[in-house]
Structure formats: C-alpha cells, structure tokens
Design a protein around this motif. Structure first.
Motif, PDB file in Angstrom:
ATOM      1  N   SER A   1       3.749   1.665  -1.327  1.00 22.46           N
ATOM      2  CA  SER A   1       4.412   1.869  -2.615  1.00 22.46           C
ATOM      3  C   SER A   1       3.423   2.088  -3.759  1.00 22.46           C
ATOM      4  O   SER A   1       3.826   2.419  -4.859  1.00 22.46           O
ATOM      5  N   SER A   2       2.121   1.919  -3.500  1.00 25.14           N
ATOM      6  CA  SER A   2       1.116   2.088  -4.543  1.00 25.14           C
ATOM      7  C   SER A   2       0.788   3.562  -4.743  1.00 25.14           C
ATOM      8  O   SER A   2       0.792   4.350  -3.798  1.00 25.14           O
ATOM      9  N   SER A   3       0.436   3.894  -5.966  1.00 23.59           N
ATOM     10  CA  SER A   3       0.028   5.272  -6.253  1.00 23.59           C
ATOM     11  C   SER A   3      -1.390   5.497  -5.736  1.00 23.59           C
ATOM     12  O   SER A   3      -2.121   4.541  -5.458  1.00 23.59           O
ATOM     13  N   ASP A   4      -1.776   6.760  -5.634  1.00 27.94           N
ATOM     14  CA  ASP A   4      -3.130   7.084  -5.191  1.00 27.94           C
ATOM     15  C   ASP A   4      -4.163   6.472  -6.130  1.00 27.94           C
ATOM     16  O   ASP A   4      -5.193   5.963  -5.694  1.00 27.94           O
ATOM     17  N   LYS A   5      -3.879   6.510  -7.407  1.00 26.42           N
ATOM     18  CA  LYS A   5      -4.812   5.971  -8.408  1.00 26.42           C
ATOM     19  C   LYS A   5      -5.038   4.472  -8.199  1.00 26.42           C
ATOM     20  O   LYS A   5      -6.170   3.995  -8.276  1.00 26.42           O
ATOM     21  N   VAL A   6      -3.970   3.757  -7.914  1.00 24.08           N
ATOM     22  CA  VAL A   6      -4.082   2.310  -7.673  1.00 24.08           C
ATOM     23  C   VAL A   6      -4.878   2.049  -6.394  1.00 24.08           C
ATOM     24  O   VAL A   6      -5.730   1.158  -6.356  1.00 24.08           O
TER      25      VAL A   6
ATOM     26  N   SER B   1       0.821  -1.205   0.000  1.00 24.82           N
ATOM     27  CA  SER B   1       0.000   0.000   0.000  1.00 24.82           C
ATOM     28  C   SER B   1       0.857   1.259   0.000  1.00 24.82           C
ATOM     29  O   SER B   1       0.518   2.243  -0.664  1.00 24.82           O
TER      30      SER B   1
END
Length: 119
Positions: free
Chosen positions: A11-16, A9
C-alpha cells in the motif's frame, strides 16, 4: 517478511519505499557511530550525496551499494538471490533415472584364458 509488513509495503507509494532505503542507511550509520563525512569518504561519494540518500533515498543503485559495502551491510542483497527451482514433474523424472540396485558382475574370463590375475 510477515503479512503485516508485506501489506504495508503493497500500500506504500514508490516514494515512501525508496525513502526506506535512506532510513535504513542512516539508522545503521548512526548505530555504528560513523559520521556522514566518514562514510561518504570511504564510499567515494560526496557528503551531500550521502545526505540526499539518507533524506529521501533518491540516488543511484550503484551509490546505494557502495554505501552498503562501507557499512558492512551487503548481506541485504542476499534477499535478491535467485535459486533454480525444479518442477515436481522434472524431479520425478530425475528420480526415476536413479539406479535402485547394482547389476551383477560380468565374468571377464574368456574360454582358454588362464585364471591368473594380471596386474
């Protein structure tokens, strides 16, 4: 949440991350064998809004909550409950004030009063 999912979470982008909301809704809607039309009607939104939510999560928080309510998934909101935490120092002060033993009974009879009980 375990360490692996937490690191994922982070390392994930906001979009993801937002898209995960849509996947969550779609998964549970299909698991309940409900169509987009049924859920959208029950939530008071258009089918295209629900479709948009399921595709990429791009919708209002209010819409998301309405859909969760219809799918009986509001329990996920419990994750955001805020509980009052007491500091160790405040807890120690509170425990210090707690009585540890009872006081002796005071004698209510004064000199000259009878020993009769009054009701």
């Amino acid at each position: 949440m375990n360490d692996i999912s937490y690191k994922k979470s982070l390392s994930s982008s906001d979009k993801v991350l937002v898209a995960q909301f849509g996947k969550f809704v779609a998964h549970h809607r299909i698991k309940q064998n409900r169509t987009q039309d049924e859920v959208a009607d029950a939530a008071g939104i258009s089918r295209s809004t629900l479709s948009l939510l399921e595709r990429d999560g791009q919708t209002t928080l209010n819409t998301f909550i309405r859909v969760l309510r219809v799918l009986d998934l509001l329990y996920v909101i419990d994750t955001f409950d805020v509980t009052e935490e007491i500091s160790p120092l405040a807890y120690a002060k509170m425990k210090k004030k707690v009585r540890k033993k009872a006081s002796p009974q005071k004698d209510n009879n004064r000199v000259g009063e009878s020993d009769e009980l009054s009701w």
